[in-house]
Scaffold this motif. Structure first.
Motif, PDB file in Angstrom:
ATOM      1  N   LYS A   1       0.556  -1.381   0.031  1.00  0.00           N
ATOM      2  CA  LYS A   1       0.318   0.085  -0.006  1.00  0.00           C
ATOM      3  C   LYS A   1       0.949   1.161   0.203  1.00  0.00           C
ATOM      4  CE  LYS A   1      -3.777  -2.138   2.808  1.00  0.00           C
ATOM      5  NZ  LYS A   1      -3.908  -2.103   3.890  1.00  0.00           N
ATOM      6  N   TRP A   2       2.403   1.523   0.384  1.00  0.00           N
ATOM      7  CA  TRP A   2       3.002   2.248   1.167  1.00  0.00           C
ATOM      8  C   TRP A   2       3.353   2.240  -0.924  1.00  0.00           C
ATOM      9  CZ3 TRP A   2       6.897   2.816   5.530  1.00  0.00           C
ATOM     10  CH2 TRP A   2       7.479   4.581   5.154  1.00  0.00           C
TER      11      TRP A   2
ATOM     12  N   LYS B   1       2.261   2.133  -3.117  1.00  0.00           N
ATOM     13  CA  LYS B   1       1.373   2.402  -3.903  1.00  0.00           C
ATOM     14  C   LYS B   1       1.390   3.757  -4.576  1.00  0.00           C
ATOM     15  CE  LYS B   1      -3.344   1.097  -5.996  1.00  0.00           C
ATOM     16  NZ  LYS B   1      -2.653   2.610  -6.550  1.00  0.00           N
ATOM     17  N   THR B   2       1.329   4.386  -3.402  1.00  0.00           N
ATOM     18  CA  THR B   2       1.633   5.928  -3.113  1.00  0.00           C
ATOM     19  C   THR B   2       2.402   6.157  -3.576  1.00  0.00           C
ATOM     20  OG1 THR B   2       2.497   6.182  -0.821  1.00  0.00           O
ATOM     21  CG2 THR B   2       0.319   5.882  -1.029  1.00  0.00           C
TER      22      THR B   2
ATOM     23  N   ASP C   1       2.052   5.448  -7.805  1.00  0.00           N
ATOM     24  CA  ASP C   1       1.399   6.913  -8.441  1.00  0.00           C
ATOM     25  C   ASP C   1       2.255   7.741  -9.139  1.00  0.00           C
ATOM     26  OD1 ASP C   1      -1.006   4.792  -8.222  1.00  0.00           O
ATOM     27  OD2 ASP C   1      -1.331   5.497  -6.760  1.00  0.00           O
TER      28      ASP C   1
ATOM     29  N   GLU D   1       5.564  12.417  -0.952  1.00  0.00           N
ATOM     30  CA  GLU D   1       4.105  11.156  -0.696  1.00  0.00           C
ATOM     31  C   GLU D   1       4.817   9.951   0.629  1.00  0.00           C
ATOM     32  OE1 GLU D   1       0.394  10.971  -0.885  1.00  0.00           O
ATOM     33  OE2 GLU D   1       1.729  12.285  -2.206  1.00  0.00           O
TER      34      GLU D   1
ATOM     35  N   TRP E   1       2.148   9.950   3.722  1.00  0.00           N
ATOM     36  CA  TRP E   1       0.983   8.768   3.897  1.00  0.00           C
ATOM     37  C   TRP E   1       1.200   8.178   5.003  1.00  0.00           C
ATOM     38  CZ3 TRP E   1       1.569   3.593   4.499  1.00  0.00           C
ATOM     39  CH2 TRP E   1       0.450   2.871   3.854  1.00  0.00           C
TER      40      TRP E   1
END
Length: 967
Positions: A919-920, A922-923, A926, A957, A961
């Motif tokens: 999840k981390w 993916k930020t 992107d 980012e 996050w």
């Protein structure tokens, strides 16, 4: 006193030595002339200017490990050829006083060191103070400005300061005074020096300003100073260079001309020693220096052409420019044939060994400056003789055909020589188009180039059809042979002339096509292959491992058959090929002309096979038996019995013995001997199980067959190459030059194979090996880093493809393996240090701030950084790690390659709140593109991005996050 006997205060050698000495005294490094054949630069047919070898310095691509990288000032005399491609002076040679296909370019260079002031000062001082040139006869030019560039007033003012009168300083346009390497690359304004060859009238010089750069033979450019200060960009714009360079060039022959107070370069002692030798050979009248209509008998023009051409040929061949049908090789062949025709027509001398008789004088004259022609003298002479002899076989007939074609055109009232006829003179008689053009000009005729191109294209298309059809070779079968036995007027072919080297005249006895014997080629469908039987032939039919000859059967100007293959069937030699033009019938008398330039290397390879067979037995013992062979133009292949592979030491010994035998220049003898007697000769080599004719042809290298037969049991014959063989061979082993083994391998149980090359092919592989060795040395000297790794990868692939000596290749592999091992060792050391660097950055952060729970960090890029980030993440997340409760995200980017690598670890504290590695990641993905991997819910993830420009956004980012969770 005649031109040939004159002595000069400024002899050519002194002129050159003075130039080199002047600049050496002023801190310039002498750099020997580069090869006139630029094998490493496919954009050039020949080296045509002094700056060619310094391109990499000007373009900023010079190898930092090379000597050139440290070069600041240089001087040399560069060998140049302008006989093909964009720069081609061939057609003008002989007609005027200053054009040459070979010339020397004296030059001095500055690479980011001195610039205009020093250059102009050197130029003026050397010319006027050292050489003593009268300043009143010198004119200089400068760039007048164009394309938005200002005029080079700096150069103008420097010339004025030195003392050049203003009416001797002239502006020049983009064409004359702005030098460019090509469509792109370094360039800049230039400043030329011109010299007025005219003598004063009434003690006064006439102003020659109006004749400068007007192609006037009496006002000539002698020196050009180029100030390289811009780079021509792909969009044609100009950008200033960070370093300014100087590139100068002065025509050596022109400088000698003016210092010896001549109006023609050819009247100087650059050429007169060659003229003297030409006169000795030909017994022609003495050279008188006449041009155009004054040279009524054409003798002076012929002197100039021959002297110029022997220089070009000698230097081209010495540097590897061997005559052939392609590219620069074809240019060399054209030059030789043009010169040979001049020698024959105007000097009335026989050709075959003409140029080679002049070569020793050229070597004596220039070998001290260019030692390569001294080292290669024997090869130069041999190649020239081989080419001349080949051309001599068709020159007489070609000249007769030219006259026939010219008269045919004249009868029609035309001064145009038809393109078909021009092409046929090349295709059949080897007359290059420019030679035919020269002959046409002598007759007041012209050539239509478009027609010649169309004829060439037509022949090319026909050739494509020939090759397609050639897949199915026309053959005689048992029924055809039976029919021939019943044809009393078709005897078995007398092929004894195949051992000679001359054309012969034969009679067509049969024409064969489509399982039928025909009376005329008219019955053969157009473009289809057919066979011809002759009463006698000089063609070699494929047998005994030796490939067939190719060539032609023809009646000059009436008909021609191109022979592509020759096979023998029960004594009948069948020549197969295609009709090129005309018509031939049974009973036609034809010239039988095999391709000598194809057979020559076959002869080398066949005698080389005998020498190799001898050497194998010497090294491996008498149990070695021949099991097969192939003798082709490009290589030889020899199969033999031996139980195991041959170690390098033995392979080296085999090459050494072969080379020693070749260099003895032993005579090669051949004689038909009764089979029973021949078998008694001590040490004779024959193929086991082979059926031999009786009598059998015995070929002996170094000892006459008569001597062998006088004492057949003599043990000395064990040390002589003696074989049963029906093939073609050299007259002396020295013709073979070298034997280089390319490959040794097993092809079946107990059977080994050697592939080798001889002659020019052997020289080529040696040159290739030498060039590759320079690359290996460069790689060995390169410092460890990305460039060395990339170069090693390319070199490993290139080494596998290299066709060079098997021994040398083995040595290269050993060196390359050491380089690879060193790279691997360095990679391990580097990787270990790099892993520590990245991990230390993490541990140092948390050592300074023990309360911190997260770290988002960008580290410096390295080739190993992806692995280092992975290792750091693994270390942080390990079960025994002191940092297991910390969450970490690491980044690194390479903007030049657009690459980003990143990886993260999420501690249990954040996982409990719903965070995980994927999840981390993916930020980040992107934003920076690319992909990231990791199992859903896993604490770790890693990724690669494609937008290195946004790495800082990705870092920010990632920080935002993780900060959204409770610390």
């Amino acid at each position: 006193m005649s031109l040939l006997e004159e002595k000069h205060e400024w002899g050519a050698t002194r002129v050159r030595d003075t130039f080199l000495g002047y600049f050496k005294e002023r801190g310039h490094t002498f750099v020997p002339s580069s090869s006139v054949v630029p094998l490493s630069d496919p954009t050039l047919l020949f080296t045509n200017a002094g700056m060619n070898q310094y391109k990499s310095i000007f373009q900023g691509t010079v190898d930092p490990a090379s000597d050139f990288a440290q070069l600041k000032r240089a001087v040399n005399s560069q060998k140049c050829i302008r006989a093909g491609g964009k720069h081609n002076d061939l057609d003008d040679v002989g007609k005027d006083s200053y054009h040459h296909t070979f010339f020397e370019m004296l030059g001095n260079w500055s690479f980011g060191d001195y610039f205009k002031e020093e250059t102009i000062g050197f130029t003026w001082e050397l010319l006027t103070k050292v050489y003593g040139v009268d300043p009143q006869r010198l004119y200089v030019t400068y760039f007048e400005g164009s394309e938005g560039l200002d005029p080079d007033l700096e150069a103008k003012e420097l010339w004025k300061t030195i003392g050049v009168p203003e009416d001797h300083i002239l502006p020049g346009n983009m064409k004359d005074n702005f030098w460019e390497m090509g469509d792109q690359g370094p360039c800049g304004p230039c400043s030329e020096v011109h010299y007025d060859l005219r003598e004063p009238e009434d003690g006064k010089y006439r102003n020659a300003a109006s004749l400068v750069n007007e192609d006037d033979p009496e006002v000539i450019e002698i020196w050009n100073n180029v100030f390289i200060q811009y780079n021509r960009e792909p969009d044609r714009s100009l950008r200033g260079l960070p370093n300014k360079h100087v590139d100068t060039g002065m025509g050596f022959e022109r400088l000698v001309c003016l210092l010896q107070k001549k109006k023609s370069n050819y009247d100087t002692d650059v050429f007169t020693p060659l003229f003297k030798r030409i006169q000795e050979i030909t017994k022609a009248r003495e050279y008188q220096g006449k041009f155009g209509t004054d040279d009524a008998d054409g003798i002076d023009t012929a002197y100039r052409v021959v002297a110029d051409h022997v220089r070009t040929l000698s230097f081209a061949i010495a540097d590897g420019g061997v005559p052939n049908n392609v590219g620069r090789g074809y240019v060399v062949r054209r030059v030789l044939r043009r010169g040979a025709r001049y020698a024959r027509k105007y000097f009335g001398t026989e050709i075959g060994d003409f140029f080679s008789q002049i070569v020793p004088n050229l070597v004596e004259q220039m070998g001290h400056m260019f030692p390569e022609i001294k080292k290669k003298e024997a090869d130069i002479k041999e190649i020239l003789d081989e080419e001349e002899k080949s051309f001599a076989k068709s020159l007489d007939r070609g000249e007769v055909m030219f006259e026939k074609y010219a008269n045919k055109a004249k009868v029609k009232g035309s001064n145009d020589l038809p393109g078909d006829d021009v092409w046929r003179l090349y295709d059949t008689y080897g007359f290059p188009v420019d030679l035919t053009r020269l002959m046409a000009e002598e007759r007041g005729m012209i050539i239509n180039d478009k027609e010649v191109d169309e004829a060439q294209e037509k022949a090319r298309e026909a050739s494509k059809g020939d090759k397609k059809a050639a897949a199915a070779l026309v053959k005689l079968d048992v029924h055809d042979l039976g029919a021939l036995e019943n044809m009393t007027d078709v005897p078995k072919t007398d092929d004894s002339a195949k051992y000679g080297r001359e054309n012969i005249t034969s009679v067509i006895k049969a024409i064969y096509h489509g399982k039928k014997f025909l009376q005329s080629t008219k019955e053969v469908p157009e473009g289809e292959q057919f066979g011809v039987l002759l009463d006698k032939t000089n063609f070699y039919a494929e047998q005994g491992g030796q490939e067939y000859d190719t060539g032609r059967l023809l009646v000059d100007g009436e008909a021609e058959i191109s022979i592509e293959n020759v096979q023998v069937y029960a004594g009948y030699v069948l020549h197969t090929g295609y009709l090129k033009y005309g018509e031939l019938s049974v009973g036609s008398e034809v010239i039988t002309e095999y391709d000598e330039l194809r057979r020559h290397p076959i002869r080398n390879n066949h005698t080389g096979t005998h020498v190799l067979n001898y050497a194998l037995r010497e090294v491996l013992g008498n149990e070695v038996d021949q099991k097969g062979s192939l003798v082709a133009p490009e290589k030889l292949r020899f199969d033999f019995s031996h139980k195991s592979g041959i170690p390098d030491a033995q392979l080296g010994e085999i090459e050494k013995i072969s080379t020693a035998y070749i260099r003895q220049n032993s005579e090669v003898y051949a004689k038909d001997v009764p089979l029973a007697t021949a078998r008694e000769i001590r040490g004779v080599r024959a193929v086991f199980g082979e059926t031999y004719p009786d009598p059998v042809r015995v070929v002996s290298v170094g000892v006459s067959v008569e001597d062998l037969l006088a004492d057949v049991k003599n043990p000395k014959w064990e040390k002589v190459s003696v074989e049963f063989c029906g093939g073609t061979h050299v007259k002396q082993t020295g013709e073979i030059k070298e034997l280089v083994i390319l490959e040794e391998s097993g092809i079946a149980k107990g059977i080994r194979r050697i592939v080798a090359v001889t002659g020019q092919a052997a020289y080529e592989v040696q040159r290739e090996a030498s060039a590759f060795e320079a690359q290996i040395e460069r790689l060995e000297n390169l410092k460890f880093g990305a460039e060395k790794e990339a170069e090693a990868k390319k070199m490993g692939s290139a080494l596998n493809q290299l066709s060079i000596s098997a021994l040398t290749k083995s040595q290269f592999r050993d060196r390359f393996n050491k380089i690879q091992k060193a790279i691997l060792d360095e990679q391990k050391v580097f990787a270990k240090a790099d892993n520590k660097r990245v991990l230390d950055a993490v541990t140092d952060f948390f050592a300074k701030d023990e309360d911190a729970k997260t770290l988002v960090l960008k580290v410096d890029w390295s080739s190993n950084v992806g692995k280092a980030i992975s290792e750091a993440i693994k270390s942080v997340s390990g079960p025994k790690s002191a940092l297991k409760e910390k969450s970490v995200y690491l980044f690194s980017a390479n903007p030049e390659e657009g690459k980003i690598v990143h990886g993260c670890y999420v501690s249990e504290h954040f996982k409990a709140q719903g965070a995980d590695g994927p999840k981390w990641a993916k930020t980040v993905t992107d934003i920076v593109g690319g992909k990231a991997g990791g199992k859903p819910g896993a604490p770790t993830a890693s990724g690669q991005g494609t937008d290195a420009e946004r790495v800082d956004e990705g870092v920010e980012e990632a920080r935002k996050w993780i900060e959204n969770f409770k610390i």
